[in-house]
Design a protein around this motif. Structure first.
Motif, PDB file in Angstrom:
ATOM      1  N   TYR A  18      51.049  39.933  44.116  1.00 27.93           N
ATOM      2  CA  TYR A  18      49.789  39.999  44.913  1.00 27.93           C
ATOM      3  C   TYR A  18      48.469  39.451  43.850  1.00 27.93           C
ATOM      4  O   TYR A  18      48.509  40.081  42.636  1.00 27.93           O
ATOM      5  N   ARG A  19      47.880  38.504  44.319  1.00 21.87           N
ATOM      6  CA  ARG A  19      46.642  38.283  43.422  1.00 21.87           C
ATOM      7  C   ARG A  19      45.296  38.541  44.384  1.00 21.87           C
ATOM      8  O   ARG A  19      45.319  38.673  45.492  1.00 21.87           O
ATOM      9  N   GLN A  20      43.998  38.224  43.625  1.00 21.99           N
ATOM     10  CA  GLN A  20      42.950  38.427  44.368  1.00 21.99           C
ATOM     11  C   GLN A  20      42.775  37.359  45.436  1.00 21.99           C
ATOM     12  O   GLN A  20      42.187  38.086  46.696  1.00 21.99           O
ATOM     13  N   GLU A  21      43.397  36.201  45.510  1.00 19.84           N
ATOM     14  CA  GLU A  21      43.106  35.459  46.676  1.00 19.84           C
ATOM     15  C   GLU A  21      43.960  35.998  47.973  1.00 19.84           C
ATOM     16  O   GLU A  21      43.769  35.578  49.051  1.00 19.84           O
ATOM     17  N   LEU A  23      43.499  39.041  48.826  1.00 17.55           N
ATOM     18  CA  LEU A  23      42.861  40.033  49.642  1.00 17.55           C
ATOM     19  C   LEU A  23      42.302  39.705  50.993  1.00 17.55           C
ATOM     20  O   LEU A  23      41.865  38.407  51.016  1.00 17.55           O
ATOM     21  N   THR A  29      34.113  45.385  49.961  1.00 23.80           N
ATOM     22  CA  THR A  29      34.176  46.359  48.673  1.00 23.80           C
ATOM     23  C   THR A  29      33.128  47.310  48.418  1.00 23.80           C
ATOM     24  O   THR A  29      33.356  48.096  47.637  1.00 23.80           O
ATOM     25  N   GLY A 373      41.419  48.720  46.812  1.00 24.11           N
ATOM     26  CA  GLY A 373      41.202  47.656  45.588  1.00 24.11           C
ATOM     27  C   GLY A 373      42.712  47.201  45.195  1.00 24.11           C
ATOM     28  O   GLY A 373      42.518  46.021  44.569  1.00 24.11           O
ATOM     29  N   SER A 374      43.427  47.737  45.377  1.00 19.02           N
ATOM     30  CA  SER A 374      44.963  47.246  45.080  1.00 19.02           C
ATOM     31  C   SER A 374      44.908  45.805  45.831  1.00 19.02           C
ATOM     32  O   SER A 374      45.034  46.134  47.034  1.00 19.02           O
ATOM     33  N   TYR A 375      45.431  44.771  45.174  1.00 22.81           N
ATOM     34  CA  TYR A 375      45.659  43.664  45.877  1.00 22.81           C
ATOM     35  C   TYR A 375      46.874  43.737  47.008  1.00 22.81           C
ATOM     36  O   TYR A 375      46.696  43.630  48.079  1.00 22.81           O
TER      37      TYR A 375
END
Length: 521
Positions: A18-21, A23, A29, A373-375
């Motif tokens: 999993y990556r930021q994209e 989310l 946030t 906040g964990s992707y």
């Protein structure tokens, strides 16, 4: 070689990374715990302020025997009591009823009258303890017994705290311990809401339960969707009665299961909080406390195995961590031997120690919502939430939970999921350690806890003595008063409390209402 496809039991695909994209675009946030929509928890400081309430669900045999277990658990650090009742008590039969044979005191404590209730809580001051009672169809009777006993102790009813499960809709969907048809049962639930709002303001009037839905075989998504749909039905029934959502909404609580897929369970709890806040706001709640989803968790009974039962300690530990990372308000941990019998004293102690080690040694409780906040967790929370909303939309299109239950939709969905899960175990697609993989041949020498059938004789003798030492004319009078109020649509709670104070039995009260409402078949 193509990547292996991994799905949760809710058919949510898990990516390799999993990556930021990944989310969700809706992720806020800046969201704070203790604020709408409560994804991150219902209290600003969560367990830094105080740990969750550590309960141990217990009850067996007679009230006197259960009372000994309660005193033992309190001496070991339990913060609240959680009472299990036997099957006759759950479905409104006294211990001497023919249908009670073979069931008295087996899966919980046998309670027939105010005298049993006194024995159950002997030496325990009700003002000083929070008591959860796992009781539904006869929840109004057990609450009346508890209130009557508190009055006799001289307690201030405004200080009495605890919970009755009182969730009858999930009985039609998953458990089967109903008595009356759905509509009069819903009327009794709202009677309890109304009476408690005025008289026992700290009492949680319902524990809307996904636990049993999950135990019957649902997925995590179904557990959330069906539970919140039932919750909406209760709120709408209370609003139709003219009750204030900002008053009764604060006393609604929930009860969820914790299974072995750690991250799916954490996501489930976070999503459920966010969804319930949205539902309550849409129904008119303006007080943030009426929008909070406060919940009790129990580790998954259906996940425990009779094979290599000591492995269950590891399973319960994972489930405990999931519940705490998910922000539970109270927790019961199952004994490792519960696939074999009621828990022994040693198993109950180990289960409690699992909570205490998690609270005081693991560091999990030191910060609020540590996985925020964990992707992976944020993406999984959003996806699980969307699947649950889709299922809720189907239920609403049928007219809500009551209609969906009457049409058999919810029952069929649970049955289908249970079948799929079992099929995966039998084909080996799902590994259960010690069951379909990593088996051993030698027998496990685990001590088992047994309840003797002679308990029924003891309870029958107590009932005979009770009936010989009460005023028959007053019994007839208060039962007739209950019948009149049930027939006229008045709130039945004052009449039920009066009945138990005059030593009417649980079975007599339940039968009086059977004569008015009939039985659900």
């Amino acid at each position: 070689m193509p990547d292996k496809k991994i799905l949760t039991d809710s058919e949510i695909e898990i990516k390799e990374i999993y990556r930021q994209e990944d989310l969700p675009g809706s992720l806020d946030t800046k969201e704070q715990p203790g604020q709408f929509p409560f994804t991150r928890g219902v209290q600003p400081d969560m367990y830094r302020g105080k740990p969750w309430t550590m309960r141990q669900y217990a009850g067996f045999s007679t009230a006197e025997e259960s009372n000994k277990r309660y005193h033992y658990l309190l001496s070991q650090g339990v913060m609240g009591l959680s009472v299990a009742f036997d099957l006759p008590t759950q479905i409104g039969y006294d211990s001497d009823h023919p249908l009670a044979e073979g069931e008295v005191g087996k899966v919980g404590v046998s309670i027939n009258s105010i005298e049993d209730m006194h024995a159950l809580f002997q030496g325990i001051k009700l003002e000083d303890v929070s008591t959860s009672m796992t009781i539904n169809a006869t929840g109004f009777i057990l609450l009346s017994l508890y209130v009557a006993m508190a009055k006799q102790q001289g307690a201030d009813l405004k200080k009495i705290s605890g919970t009755i499960q009182n969730d009858i809709l999930k009985e039609y969907a998953a458990r089967g311990t109903f008595i009356y048809p759905p509509k009069p049962s819903m009327r009794i639930v709202t009677d309890i809401f109304e009476w408690c709002s005025d008289n026992v303001p700290k009492w949680n009037t319902i524990s809307i339960s996904g636990y049993h839905i999950r135990e019957a075989g649902s997925t995590a998504v179904q557990e959330v969707a069906f539970t919140l749909s039932n919750g909406r039905a209760y709120v709408q029934a209370a609003l139709e009665r003219g009750l204030d959502i900002n008053v009764f909404g604060k006393r609604l609580s929930f009860f969820f299961n914790a299974h072995n897929n750690l991250f799916e369970e954490v996501a489930k709890f976070r999503a459920a909080r966010r969804m319930w806040a949205t539902i309550m706001k849409s129904l008119g709640a303006t007080d943030p406390r009426a929008m909070m989803l406060r919940f009790h968790t129990q580790t998954g009974g259906s996940t425990l195995t009779a094979q290599q039962p000591l492995n269950n300690i590891s399973r319960v530990t994972i489930q405990t961590i999931a519940a705490v990372l998910g922000g539970t308000q109270s927790l019961h941990t199952n004994g490792y031997d519960e696939a074999l019998s009621l828990p022994t004293e040693e198993a109950a102690r180990i289960a409690l120690r699992t909570q205490q080690i998690t609270a005081f040694e693991s560091g999990i409780a030191d910060t609020v919502d540590p996985l925020a906040g964990s992707y992976f967790v944020e993406a999984l929370t959003a996806e699980l939430e969307q699947h649950a909303w889709d299922l809720i939309a189907k239920i609403e299109a049928m007219g809500g939970s009551v209609s969906a239950l009457e049409e058999g939709f919810i029952q069929e969905e649970i049955a289908r999921s249970a079948y799929d899960y079992q099929r995966k175990i039998e084909t080996g697609d799902k590994i259960i350690v010690g069951v379909n993989r990593f088996r051993v041949d030698q027998p496990d020498n685990i001590p088992v806890f047994r309840v003797d059938d002679s308990i029924r004789k003891v309870q029958t003798q107590k009932l005979e003595a009770l009936r010989n030492n009460r005023d028959p004319a007053m019994v007839d009078q208060v039962l007739q008063s209950l019948n009149d109020k049930a027939s006229s649509g008045e709130n039945i709670m004052p009449a039920v409390i009066e009945a138990v104070e005059y030593k009417c039995t649980l079975g007599e009260i339940a039968d009086e209402l059977r004569s008015v409402f009939g039985e659900h078949r």
